[in-house]
Design an enzyme around this catalytic site. Structure first.
Site, PDB file in Angstrom:
ATOM      1  N   SER A  65      73.052  72.375  22.254  1.00 49.67           N
ATOM      2  CA  SER A  65      71.703  72.164  22.342  1.00 49.67           C
ATOM      3  C   SER A  65      70.931  73.433  22.584  1.00 49.67           C
ATOM      4  O   SER A  65      69.747  73.524  22.448  1.00 49.67           O
ATOM      5  CB  SER A  65      71.351  71.057  23.118  1.00 49.67           C
ATOM      6  OG  SER A  65      71.998  71.417  24.490  1.00 49.67           O
ATOM      7  N   GLY A 102      75.329  68.660  22.007  1.00 52.49           N
ATOM      8  CA  GLY A 102      76.472  67.900  22.506  1.00 52.49           C
ATOM      9  C   GLY A 102      77.656  68.246  21.794  1.00 52.49           C
ATOM     10  O   GLY A 102      78.654  67.743  22.375  1.00 52.49           O
ATOM     11  N   ASN A 133      79.384  72.232  27.363  1.00 53.13           N
ATOM     12  CA  ASN A 133      79.733  70.725  27.262  1.00 53.13           C
ATOM     13  C   ASN A 133      81.009  70.426  27.586  1.00 53.13           C
ATOM     14  O   ASN A 133      81.457  69.212  27.830  1.00 53.13           O
ATOM     15  CB  ASN A 133      79.374  70.052  25.754  1.00 53.13           C
ATOM     16  CG  ASN A 133      77.772  69.961  25.568  1.00 53.13           C
ATOM     17  OD1 ASN A 133      77.103  69.281  26.577  1.00 53.13           O
ATOM     18  ND2 ASN A 133      77.283  70.371  24.690  1.00 53.13           N
ATOM     19  N   ASP A 214      65.034  68.554  33.065  1.00 51.39           N
ATOM     20  CA  ASP A 214      66.348  68.158  33.074  1.00 51.39           C
ATOM     21  C   ASP A 214      67.110  69.250  33.810  1.00 51.39           C
ATOM     22  O   ASP A 214      68.195  68.928  34.297  1.00 51.39           O
ATOM     23  CB  ASP A 214      67.013  67.764  31.866  1.00 51.39           C
ATOM     24  CG  ASP A 214      66.945  68.841  30.849  1.00 51.39           C
ATOM     25  OD1 ASP A 214      66.570  70.148  31.276  1.00 51.39           O
ATOM     26  OD2 ASP A 214      67.390  68.666  29.729  1.00 51.39           O
ATOM     27  N   HIS A 217      67.846  72.549  29.965  1.00 49.40           N
ATOM     28  CA  HIS A 217      67.449  73.358  28.810  1.00 49.40           C
ATOM     29  C   HIS A 217      66.326  73.916  28.950  1.00 49.40           C
ATOM     30  O   HIS A 217      65.285  73.850  29.486  1.00 49.40           O
ATOM     31  CB  HIS A 217      67.299  72.169  27.747  1.00 49.40           C
ATOM     32  CG  HIS A 217      68.249  71.475  27.576  1.00 49.40           C
ATOM     33  ND1 HIS A 217      68.612  70.100  27.905  1.00 49.40           N
ATOM     34  CD2 HIS A 217      69.308  71.675  26.402  1.00 49.40           C
ATOM     35  CE1 HIS A 217      69.631  69.679  27.484  1.00 49.40           C
ATOM     36  NE2 HIS A 217      70.336  70.623  26.624  1.00 49.40           N
TER      37      HIS A 217
END
Length: 244
Positions: A65, A102, A133, A214, A217
């Site tokens: 991502s 992801g 991830n 978040d 990012h």
């Protein structure tokens, strides 16, 4: 501008927070994409642009991502902004955004050969950004290193130059895990002769305002900072047009 984008934005993010990385979850999959910010490197007054010259150089930006541009307008993704920055320097670059939100290193390995086969000719450079991830899903550094090593083996076999984008483990994983994870990118780059950016988020990771809510990012401004910080290293990793 002509554009080839491998994946749409959305999905589980890569891992990075704390002093380096942290997790994100599947609830992020439904996040909406905000309107375009209109931000672009090289905007505003300044010297006249350098003309783009030479044959087109295709670069694959292969990652999660952080490359896909999670929760950003597609024009604000790292691959898009990097292409703009390279072209502003007169380099005839086209960057294929092969970021899939992801993705772990195992998922990247599964789609690598398909990605290469979809190209009309081998790319001039392959930017490999995966591993965050893996931390989220609790994979061991050994497994992450093995998957990345298999990808580098395939790319080496195909004669594709690689720029490896390193990540870091957060300290709460423990010193032994942290040391193993942080060293794997350096070790792989040395073993396979890949170019390396040891921690490609170095420029912004201590500035929370450059991350989305978040705290994982980057914002559009954060992406611009990352592009500016890594542009020279990407340019150095890109072989000259007559190489190979």
């Amino acid at each position: 501008m002509h554009r080839r984008v491998w994946s749409k934005i959305g999905g589980l993010g890569a891992v990075l927070a704390l002093a380096a990385l942290a997790g994100c979850d599947d609830a992020a999959e439904d996040a909406t994409v905000p309107p375009a910010s209109g931000a672009a490197l090289g905007s505003g007054e300044g010297p006249p642009p350098i003309p783009v010259m030479g044959p087109e150089r295709t670069i694959i930006a292969f990652g999660d991502s952080l490359f896909a541009g999670y929760n950003l307008d597609p024009r604000d993704s790292y691959p898009e902004k990097l292409e703009n920055a390279l072209r502003a320097k007169g380099i005839n670059a086209e960057i294929v955004n092969a970021g899939v939100s992801g993705d772990t290193t195992a998922a990247g390995l599964q789609r690598l050969e398909f990605t290469l086969a979809a190209m009309e000719q081998p790319p001039a450079l392959f930017i490999l950004e995966l591993g965050g991830n893996d931390l989220l899903r609790g994979l061991s550094p050994e497994e992450t290193k093995a998957n990345l090593g298999k990808m580098l083996t395939i790319l080496q076999r195909e004669g594709v130059p690689v720029l490896l984008m390193g990540m870091r483990s957060p300290p709460n994983y423990g010193p032994e895990f942290q040391a193993q994870f942080d060293a794997l990118y350096r070790d792989l780059a040395q073993e396979y002769g890949a170019d390396l950016i040891p921690f490609w988020l170095e420029e912004i990771y201590q500035e929370p305002e450059l991350f989305q809510s978040d705290r994982i990012h980057p914002t559009a401004e954060g992406i611009e900072r990352l592009v500016a910080a890594t542009l020279d290293e990407v340019e150095e990793a890109l072989p000259p047009p007559d190489a190979g």
